[in-house]
Write a protein that holds these residues in place. Structure first.
Motif, mmCIF file in Angstrom:
data_model
loop_
_atom_site.group_PDB
_atom_site.id
_atom_site.type_symbol
_atom_site.label_atom_id
_atom_site.label_comp_id
_atom_site.label_asym_id
_atom_site.label_seq_id
_atom_site.Cartn_x
_atom_site.Cartn_y
_atom_site.Cartn_z
ATOM 1 N N MET A 1 -9.117 5.071 7.591
ATOM 2 C CA MET A 1 -8.811 4.275 6.397
ATOM 3 C C MET A 1 -9.652 4.786 5.233
ATOM 4 O O MET A 1 -10.669 5.429 5.420
ATOM 5 N N ALA A 21 -3.238 0.430 -4.762
ATOM 6 C CA ALA A 21 -2.895 -0.482 -3.665
ATOM 7 C C ALA A 21 -2.876 -1.925 -4.148
ATOM 8 O O ALA A 21 -1.970 -2.701 -3.808
ATOM 9 N N LEU A 108 -8.188 -3.786 1.469
ATOM 10 C CA LEU A 108 -7.374 -2.775 2.135
ATOM 11 C C LEU A 108 -6.519 -3.399 3.231
ATOM 12 O O LEU A 108 -5.341 -3.050 3.391
ATOM 13 N N GLU A 109 -7.107 -4.305 3.981
ATOM 14 C CA GLU A 109 -6.361 -4.955 5.063
ATOM 15 C C GLU A 109 -5.194 -5.776 4.509
ATOM 16 O O GLU A 109 -4.078 -5.742 5.036
ATOM 17 N N THR A 111 -3.606 -5.347 1.680
ATOM 18 C CA THR A 111 -2.608 -4.544 0.969
ATOM 19 C C THR A 111 -1.932 -3.514 1.866
ATOM 20 O O THR A 111 -1.024 -2.809 1.419
ATOM 21 N N ARG A 112 -2.361 -3.416 3.107
ATOM 22 C CA ARG A 112 -1.862 -2.372 4.019
ATOM 23 C C ARG A 112 -0.325 -2.350 4.085
ATOM 24 O O ARG A 112 0.287 -1.276 4.134
ATOM 25 N N TRP A 115 1.463 -0.060 1.427
ATOM 26 C CA TRP A 115 1.102 1.353 1.225
ATOM 27 C C TRP A 115 2.302 2.275 1.335
ATOM 28 O O TRP A 115 2.471 3.195 0.532
ATOM 29 N N GLU A 123 0.189 6.554 1.922
ATOM 30 C CA GLU A 123 -0.099 5.826 3.153
ATOM 31 C C GLU A 123 -1.019 6.629 4.066
ATOM 32 O O GLU A 123 -1.999 6.086 4.600
ATOM 33 N N MET A 126 -4.535 6.691 2.540
ATOM 34 C CA MET A 126 -5.243 5.423 2.675
ATOM 35 C C MET A 126 -5.726 5.195 4.100
ATOM 36 O O MET A 126 -6.746 4.558 4.338
ATOM 37 N N LYS A 127 -4.969 5.711 5.053
ATOM 38 C CA LYS A 127 -5.360 5.586 6.452
ATOM 39 C C LYS A 127 -6.375 6.647 6.868
ATOM 40 O O LYS A 127 -6.880 6.625 7.996
#
Length: 227
Positions: A1, A21, A108-109, A111-112, A115, A123, A126-127
């Motif tokens: 992430m 994001a 981040l969690e 908005t996952r 992505w 995506e 971000m990961k």
């Protein structure tokens, strides 16, 4: 992430990705949530200290920035704390404003799920994963790549210095050859030595280039790569 420590090498691009994001997430939500996230993005962009994870702004100043009253500020800040996006680091007292931090992991969690809508490259980035079919491979550059001359002092000269510091190899292969073209308002044109070069930078490095330009000149809104 995405590395939650948004300082150091590559920090400008990671900050840009985080704000992307948040913005994409907001646009997928009802209007009330959209407005709350937009207000936070504005506050972060204007007043957040990324290096110290510190947001220390008085309610009156926030109210002016958001064009609302202080009661709305209290309500919105409470909502952001409830989401876990804002964390109180020091409660205000005796004339001192409250100090907040961002819980980037929580952002981040939350908005996952959006992505992928931004794009597969976003995506994977971000990961923290490489793109399966990625051809973002720096061409070999012999010897050490010297930093750019920033004597001109324009936004592109300074942005090139940022990009060199982030990744000298990518800079030497793809960025160094880009020349500054015309500037029209917030639009900056960069000229590549060939169509292939321009297409490669536009496809694989455009976000990084824009983030570097905005890091040194926040009036840059768009970067166009042409041959």
């Amino acid at each position: 992430m995405l590395n939650p420590r948004l300082t150091g090498r590559g920090a400008a691009a990671r900050k840009y990705d985080l704000l992307t994001a948040m913005g994409a997430f907001a646009l997928s939500q009802p209007k009330a949530t959209q407005k709350t996230v937009l207000r936070l993005i504005t506050l972060v962009t204007a007043r957040y200290n990324w290096a110290r994870d510190e947001l220390a702004v008085g309610q009156r100043e926030i109210a002016r920035m958001w064009s609302v009253d202080e009661r709305t500020v209290k309500r919105e800040m409470a909502k952001l704390r409830g989401w876990g996006w804002l964390v109180v680091k020091r409660q205000g007292a005796r004339g001192r404003v409250s100090e907040y931090g961002l819980d980037i992991d929580r952002i981040l969690e939350d908005t996952r799920g959006i992505w992928a809508a931004v794009g597969p490259d976003f995506e994977y980035r971000m990961k923290g994963q490489p793109e399966p079919d990625s051809r973002v491979v720096p061409l070999p550059v012999r010897g050490e790549v010297p930093p750019p001359d920033i004597g001109k002092g324009d936004e592109w000269a300074l942005a090139k210095a940022v990009l060199h510091a982030e990744d000298p190899s990518v800079y030497g292969s793809w960025i160094r050859a880009l020349e500054r073209g015309e500037r029209a308002g917030g639009r900056l044109t960069l000229i590549a030595p060939s169509r292939f070069h321009a297409a490669y930078v536009e496809t694989h490095l455009a976000g990084r280039v824009l983030a570097a330009c905005q890091a040194v000149d926040d009036t840059v809104a768009q970067v166009v790569i042409t041959a």
